[in-house]
Design an enzyme around this catalytic site. Structure first.
Site, PDB file in Angstrom:
ATOM      1  CB  THR A   1      25.369  86.649  40.978  1.00 53.76           C
ATOM      2  OG1 THR A   1      26.242  86.803  39.496  1.00 53.76           O
ATOM      3  CG2 THR A   1      24.028  86.535  40.933  1.00 53.76           C
TER       4      THR A   1
ATOM      5  CD  GLU B   1      25.375  77.198  39.883  1.00 56.41           C
ATOM      6  OE1 GLU B   1      25.527  76.699  38.880  1.00 56.41           O
ATOM      7  OE2 GLU B   1      26.529  78.016  40.339  1.00 56.41           O
TER       8      GLU B   1
ATOM      9  CG  HIS C   1      28.899  83.275  43.851  1.00 55.65           C
ATOM     10  ND1 HIS C   1      29.752  84.262  44.612  1.00 55.65           N
ATOM     11  CD2 HIS C   1      28.608  83.947  42.803  1.00 55.65           C
ATOM     12  CE1 HIS C   1      29.602  85.381  43.888  1.00 55.65           C
ATOM     13  NE2 HIS C   1      29.024  85.303  43.094  1.00 55.65           N
TER      14      HIS C   1
ATOM     15  NE  ARG D   1      29.529  93.862  35.454  1.00 56.38           N
ATOM     16  CZ  ARG D   1      28.986  93.948  36.617  1.00 56.38           C
ATOM     17  NH1 ARG D   1      29.669  93.284  37.750  1.00 56.38           N
ATOM     18  NH2 ARG D   1      27.695  94.801  36.967  1.00 56.38           N
TER      19      ARG D   1
ATOM     20  CG  HIS E   1      26.668  86.130  34.031  1.00 57.69           C
ATOM     21  ND1 HIS E   1      26.698  86.317  35.213  1.00 57.69           N
ATOM     22  CD2 HIS E   1      25.941  86.356  33.552  1.00 57.69           C
ATOM     23  CE1 HIS E   1      25.580  86.958  35.524  1.00 57.69           C
ATOM     24  NE2 HIS E   1      25.208  87.273  34.407  1.00 57.69           N
TER      25      HIS E   1
ATOM     26  CD  GLU F   1      26.750  81.827  35.919  1.00 59.45           C
ATOM     27  OE1 GLU F   1      26.813  83.194  36.030  1.00 59.45           O
ATOM     28  OE2 GLU F   1      27.448  81.160  36.513  1.00 59.45           O
TER      29      GLU F   1
ATOM     30  CG  ASN G   1      32.351  81.773  35.691  1.00 60.27           C
ATOM     31  OD1 ASN G   1      33.015  82.222  34.961  1.00 60.27           O
ATOM     32  ND2 ASN G   1      31.077  81.998  36.013  1.00 60.27           N
TER      33      ASN G   1
ATOM     34  CG  HIS H   1      36.433  86.887  36.458  1.00 60.79           C
ATOM     35  ND1 HIS H   1      35.733  88.124  36.479  1.00 60.79           N
ATOM     36  CD2 HIS H   1      35.553  86.140  37.389  1.00 60.79           C
ATOM     37  CE1 HIS H   1      34.401  88.113  37.162  1.00 60.79           C
ATOM     38  NE2 HIS H   1      34.512  87.018  37.657  1.00 60.79           N
TER      39      HIS H   1
ATOM     40  NE  ARG I   1      27.781  90.403  35.871  1.00 64.13           N
ATOM     41  CZ  ARG I   1      26.991  90.791  37.046  1.00 64.13           C
ATOM     42  NH1 ARG I   1      26.018  91.621  36.718  1.00 64.13           N
ATOM     43  NH2 ARG I   1      26.876  89.991  38.161  1.00 64.13           N
TER      44      ARG I   1
END
Ligand code: PXP
Length: 244
Positions: free
Chosen positions: A101, A151, A194, A49, A43, A70, A7, A10, A45
């Site tokens: 999340t 998931e 996660h 962000r 993801h 996502e 992922n 970030h 959003r």
């Protein structure tokens, strides 16, 4: 073989902190591929962000690995997914005030709406995954509405480990094991993710029904010290050690 989805959200968080073009999420995705990632997760959003619409465009155009997109179950995201038709779409609950999340989807409580929401995505050829907790009612509901994948949310297990609450962590791990077995028996492909770290990944990777792990924040954090390549290779090694 257990797949690793990296992922890259970030990487975009760091970029957005300064409004520069760097670090570039597509570059990170390509590096992840070279380091042994089997897929890339991003993801988008609602508040943008971290990952932006332009990042999704660039990933779809420039990535050879499958993209796991996502998104929240809102009309805007459905339209974006239908335009891009990524390999997989993972539906997650999303609240603006959360840092990440925080829980799984309530599929059982929203089965009619979610069934209608995912049908066009499935028809467009996306593998639809639902991010849920390990509760049997949620797993059964995911099967009922026609998802291909669930998931399982490993965040609580990881938090309990960090907090040193080992008995509760072990109970959470046992529930994740049971959830993975039930989902697999019902014909779902099982993913998990996660909060996973070098320390917590082993017991999750050892659950035989799990086909894919999606890991982000820790890998990007650890890349400050090991480089992204080194962090991904170490995670891959720990996954492989847990799943001989
Ligand atoms: N899986 C899902 C569905 C997520 O929402 C996230 C976080 O964006 C992850 C996996 C990765 O979590 P983490 O960044 O804590 O590794």
């Amino acid at each position: 073989m257990l797949r690793l989805g990296v992922n890259i959200d970030h990487v975009a968080t760091i970029r957005n902190a300064r409004g520069t073009p760097w670090p570039d999420p597509l570059r990170a995705a390509r590096l992840a591929e070279a380091a042994g990632a089997d897929g890339i997760t991003a993801h988008l959003r609602e508040d943008r962000r971290h990952i932006s619409d332009a990042d999704i465009d660039a990933l779809m155009a420039g990535l050879s690995l499958p993209l796991n997109f996502e998104m929240a179950a809102i009309p805007e995201m459905q339209a974006i997914a239908l335009r891009h038709r990524p390999h997989a779409v993972c539906i997650v609950p999303e609240k603006r005030e959360e840092r990440t999340t925080e829980g799984g989807l309530d599929v059982a409580g929203n089965d009619t709406a979610l069934a209608a929401y995912i049908a066009p995505l499935r028809d467009a050829g996306c593998r639809v995954s639902l991010f849920i907790g390990h509760e049997p009612a949620q797993i059964r509901a995911a099967t009922r509405i026609g998802a291909a994948v669930v998931e399982l949310h490993t965040g609580a297990y990881c938090d309990l480990d960090t907090e040193g609450r080992h008995a509760e962590r072990d109970a959470e791990l046992a529930a994740l094991r049971d959830g993975a077995a039930l989902a697999h028996d019902l014909g779902l492909e099982v993913h998990a993710g996660h909060g996973l770290t070098f320390d917590t990944v082993g017991p999750i990777a050892a659950i035989p029904q799990i086909a894919e792990l999606n890991i982000g924040h820790f890998l990007i954090s650890e890349s400050v010290f090991l480089g992204l390549d080194g962090a991904i290779r170490e995670m891959r090694a720990r996954m492989d050690a847990a799943r001989p």
